[in-house]
Design a protein around this motif. Structure first.
Motif, short mmCIF file in Angstrom:
data_model
loop_
_atom_site.label_atom_id
_atom_site.label_comp_id
_atom_site.label_asym_id
_atom_site.label_seq_id
_atom_site.Cartn_x
_atom_site.Cartn_y
_atom_site.Cartn_z
N TRP A 113 -7.96 -1.86 -0.50
CA TRP A 113 -7.82 -2.39 -1.86
C TRP A 113 -9.20 -2.47 -2.48
O TRP A 113 -10.10 -3.10 -1.94
CB TRP A 113 -7.16 -3.76 -1.85
N TRP A 122 -8.06 5.56 -0.37
CA TRP A 122 -7.92 5.99 1.01
C TRP A 122 -9.29 6.01 1.71
O TRP A 122 -10.27 6.51 1.17
CB TRP A 122 -7.30 7.39 1.08
N PRO A 150 0.84 -1.20 0.00
CA PRO A 150 0.00 0.00 0.00
C PRO A 150 0.87 1.25 0.00
O PRO A 150 2.03 1.21 0.43
CB PRO A 150 -0.79 -0.12 1.31
N PRO A 151 0.34 2.38 -0.49
CA PRO A 151 1.09 3.64 -0.43
C PRO A 151 1.34 4.04 1.02
O PRO A 151 0.72 3.47 1.93
CB PRO A 151 0.15 4.65 -1.11
N PRO A 152 2.21 5.01 1.25
CA PRO A 152 2.44 5.47 2.63
C PRO A 152 1.13 5.98 3.24
O PRO A 152 0.28 6.54 2.55
CB PRO A 152 3.44 6.61 2.47
N ARG A 184 -1.45 8.28 4.94
CA ARG A 184 -1.65 9.73 4.91
C ARG A 184 -1.73 10.27 6.33
O ARG A 184 -2.24 9.62 7.24
CB ARG A 184 -2.96 10.08 4.20
N TRP A 198 0.12 -8.48 -0.41
CA TRP A 198 -0.16 -7.85 0.87
C TRP A 198 -1.56 -8.23 1.29
O TRP A 198 -2.49 -8.24 0.49
CB TRP A 198 -0.02 -6.33 0.76
N TRP A 254 -5.46 2.58 3.83
CA TRP A 254 -5.67 2.27 2.42
C TRP A 254 -6.48 1.00 2.31
O TRP A 254 -6.20 0.02 2.98
CB TRP A 254 -4.33 2.10 1.70
N ARG A 295 -6.86 -1.14 -7.38
CA ARG A 295 -6.05 -0.04 -6.85
C ARG A 295 -6.37 0.20 -5.38
O ARG A 295 -7.37 -0.29 -4.86
CB ARG A 295 -6.30 1.24 -7.65
N TYR A 296 -5.51 0.97 -4.74
CA TYR A 296 -5.74 1.36 -3.35
C TYR A 296 -6.57 2.64 -3.31
O TYR A 296 -6.38 3.53 -4.14
CB TYR A 296 -4.41 1.62 -2.64
#
Length: 107
Positions: free
Chosen positions: A66, A73, A42-44, A46, A99, A64, A70-71
């Motif tokens: 799924w 928020w 996942p992205p960092p 927020r 993941w 995040w 895509r992920y």
């Protein structure tokens, strides 16, 4: 022959009705066992400012999710507190090359 055919149809109808009832009950039971696996990290996380404390509630920070391919928020929100328990937030865990989402829970 016609009588046994009717009996077979009646048995089939009862079996189908039972299967339909089981299928209606299934989504509730199956929703607890959903496993979410994403093909990449996942992205960092927020940054979200922590709101002031609220009596009777616990803050569940954003994360995040799924969704499809895509992920996305999901903003933080309040969880109603449970006496004698503490909230363990959901989190992503590496699972081989993928993941896996571990949902938040009370412990």
């Amino acid at each position: 022959m016609k009588t046994s055919y009717r009996l077979l149809l009646v048995q089939f109808a009862f079996a189908a009705a039972g299967a339909s009832a089981a299928a209606l009950a299934l989504p509730q039971a199956a929703s607890a066992a959903v496993v979410v696996v994403a093909p990449g990290a996942p992205p960092p996380v927020r940054y979200e400012p922590l709101p002031p404390p609220r009596a009777g509630y616990v803050w569940d920070h954003g994360h995040w999710r799924w969704q499809g391919d895509r992920y996305v928020w999901v903003s933080g929100h309040w969880q109603v507190a449970r006496a004698g328990y503490h909230w363990i937030p959901g989190h992503w865990v590496a699972h081989g090359p993928n993941w896996r989402w571990i949902p938040g829970r009370w412990a």
